[in-house]
Design a protein around this motif. Structure first.
Motif, PDB file in Angstrom:
ATOM      1  N   VAL A  85       0.835  -1.210   0.000  1.00 38.35           N
ATOM      2  CA  VAL A  85       0.000   0.000   0.000  1.00 38.35           C
ATOM      3  C   VAL A  85       0.865   1.255   0.000  1.00 38.35           C
ATOM      4  O   VAL A  85       0.355   2.366  -0.156  1.00 38.35           O
TER       5      VAL A  85
ATOM      6  N   LEU B 182       0.518   4.121  -2.598  1.00 37.47           N
ATOM      7  CA  LEU B 182      -0.595   5.069  -2.567  1.00 37.47           C
ATOM      8  C   LEU B 182      -0.126   6.479  -2.225  1.00 37.47           C
ATOM      9  O   LEU B 182      -0.775   7.465  -2.588  1.00 37.47           O
TER      10      LEU B 182
ATOM     11  N   GLN C 106       1.549   9.926  -2.270  1.00 39.20           N
ATOM     12  CA  GLN C 106       2.079  10.869  -3.251  1.00 39.20           C
ATOM     13  C   GLN C 106       3.111  11.777  -2.582  1.00 39.20           C
ATOM     14  O   GLN C 106       2.981  12.113  -1.402  1.00 39.20           O
TER      15      GLN C 106
ATOM     16  N   LEU D  47      -2.528  12.064   0.015  1.00 37.94           N
ATOM     17  CA  LEU D  47      -3.446  11.337  -0.852  1.00 37.94           C
ATOM     18  C   LEU D  47      -4.804  11.999  -0.752  1.00 37.94           C
ATOM     19  O   LEU D  47      -5.314  12.235   0.351  1.00 37.94           O
ATOM     20  N   ALA D  48      -5.373  12.318  -1.911  1.00 36.57           N
ATOM     21  CA  ALA D  48      -6.709  12.912  -1.982  1.00 36.57           C
ATOM     22  C   ALA D  48      -6.816  14.170  -1.126  1.00 36.57           C
ATOM     23  O   ALA D  48      -7.836  14.413  -0.472  1.00 36.57           O
TER      24      ALA D  48
ATOM     25  N   GLU E 264     -15.938  -0.454  -5.649  1.00 40.73           N
ATOM     26  CA  GLU E 264     -14.775  -1.013  -6.328  1.00 40.73           C
ATOM     27  C   GLU E 264     -15.019  -2.437  -6.839  1.00 40.73           C
ATOM     28  O   GLU E 264     -14.151  -3.026  -7.478  1.00 40.73           O
TER      29      GLU E 264
ATOM     30  N   ALA F 258      -5.122  -2.145  -1.567  1.00 40.32           N
ATOM     31  CA  ALA F 258      -4.746  -0.770  -1.889  1.00 40.32           C
ATOM     32  C   ALA F 258      -5.901  -0.037  -2.560  1.00 40.32           C
ATOM     33  O   ALA F 258      -6.161   1.143  -2.268  1.00 40.32           O
ATOM     34  N   ARG F 259      -6.601  -0.709  -3.477  1.00 41.26           N
ATOM     35  CA  ARG F 259      -7.762  -0.093  -4.121  1.00 41.26           C
ATOM     36  C   ARG F 259      -8.816   0.291  -3.094  1.00 41.26           C
ATOM     37  O   ARG F 259      -9.407   1.383  -3.143  1.00 41.26           O
TER      38      ARG F 259
ATOM     39  N   GLU G  38      -7.593   3.234  -0.925  1.00 41.48           N
ATOM     40  CA  GLU G  38      -7.604   4.497  -1.657  1.00 41.48           C
ATOM     41  C   GLU G  38      -9.019   5.025  -1.809  1.00 41.48           C
ATOM     42  O   GLU G  38      -9.272   6.224  -1.614  1.00 41.48           O
ATOM     43  N   ARG G  39      -9.965   4.161  -2.158  1.00 39.83           N
ATOM     44  CA  ARG G  39     -11.363   4.594  -2.286  1.00 39.83           C
ATOM     45  C   ARG G  39     -11.877   5.115  -0.942  1.00 39.83           C
ATOM     46  O   ARG G  39     -12.567   6.148  -0.879  1.00 39.83           O
TER      47      ARG G  39
ATOM     48  N   ILE H 259     -10.084   6.401   1.601  1.00 38.26           N
ATOM     49  CA  ILE H 259      -9.428   7.669   1.953  1.00 38.26           C
ATOM     50  C   ILE H 259     -10.002   8.813   1.127  1.00 38.26           C
ATOM     51  O   ILE H 259     -10.220   9.922   1.636  1.00 38.26           O
ATOM     52  N   ARG H 260     -10.274   8.550  -0.160  1.00 37.16           N
ATOM     53  CA  ARG H 260     -10.863   9.598  -0.988  1.00 37.16           C
ATOM     54  C   ARG H 260     -12.256   9.984  -0.512  1.00 37.16           C
ATOM     55  O   ARG H 260     -12.691  11.125  -0.673  1.00 37.16           O
TER      56      ARG H 260
END
Length: 258
Positions: free
Chosen positions: A7, A10, A12, A42-43, A156, A243-244, A247-248, A250-251
């Motif tokens: 992860v 993820l 940035q 992230l996000a 997802e 990870a997907r 990320e979803r 956290i966004r």
């Protein structure tokens, strides 16, 4: 947690710091737990990932697994996410599944986390403002976050289950009798981490979520023998989906005022 290092991508604008460069920071000794802090974004959110954790079974006491949580709190972290590799306790879960923890059962009956109760009673430890401690009925694992993970899984196309995590001291895998007992008590998965950190984080005023990667079946539920290497391999296979999902999730927090 074991095998969750994937992860890391993820983050940035990542800046990584090996923990051996940080005075007093606990260094994991378990295979598969790389010792590194990764800072980034992230996000639109600032985040820090700890790769590798200490366990109570490593024999260094309660402070070792809790030290990073306090460091994060002092850095301004408001939400703590915990991940682990866990064993399924019944056929409703299988290897490769993801489970968001909605509650836990401490099979040590708080014998090892009992000092937290003394800290809870000490006014000096309480965060400012109105606060209801877990002992007064507030969930350790934030119910809103649990629902967000279930929603993120649907969005997802990833099957995600909400379940109860059984905490054991380890480092031994559970016996068939212990697997049956934990399942009868209402647990869905079992592991040797997460609970001390989650309890401490809640006592310090952080919101908490936790995810389990199901990497093995409990003893007696499958013919395969347990091994830590197999756990790491299965967790690594799960990493892209995990990870997907993360990320979803956290966004989804971008505008939620965490």
């Amino acid at each position: 947690g074991s095998g969750w290092g994937g992860v890391r991508h993820l983050v940035q604008d990542a800046v990584a710091i090996p923990v051996e460069r940080i005075p007093h920071f606990p260094r994991p000794s378990v295979s598969g737990h790389k010792a590194e802090l990764v800072f980034g974004r992230l996000a639109g959110l600032s985040l820090v990932i700890l790769l590798g954790r200490k366990h109570l079974y490593e024999g260094e006491g309660l402070a070792a697994p809790l030290y990073p949580v306090e460091v994060f709190r002092r850095l301004g972290v408001q939400t703590l996410g915990l991940t682990n590799a866990a064993g399924a306790l019944h056929s409703g879960l299988g290897i490769g599944d993801l489970m968001v923890i909605r509650d836990h059962l401490d099979s040590t009956w708080h014998r090892l986390t009992a000092p937290l109760a003394r800290w809870e009673a000490d006014e000096r430890w309480r965060p400012p403002g109105r606060w209801t401690p877990p002992a007064a009925g507030r969930a350790v694992y934030d119910p809103e976050f649990v629902q967000r993970f279930l929603d993120a899984g649907r969005e997802e196309g990833l099957p995600v289950r909400a379940g109860v995590y059984g905490f054991t001291l380890g480092p031994f895998y559970e016996t068939p009798a212990e697997v049956r007992c934990l399942a009868a008590w209402g647990c869905d998965a079992v592991g040797m981490s997460t609970v001390p950190e989650a309890l401490y984080a809640r006592l310090r005023g952080l919101r908490v979520f936790a995810l389990s990667a199901i990497t093995n079946m409990g003893t007696g539920l499958a013919e395969a023998e347990h091994s830590h290497e197999s756990v790491k391999e299965q967790a690594a296979l799960l990493a892209p989906r995990a990870a997907r999902l993360l990320e979803r999730f956290i966004r989804s927090l971008d505008d939620s005022g965490i």
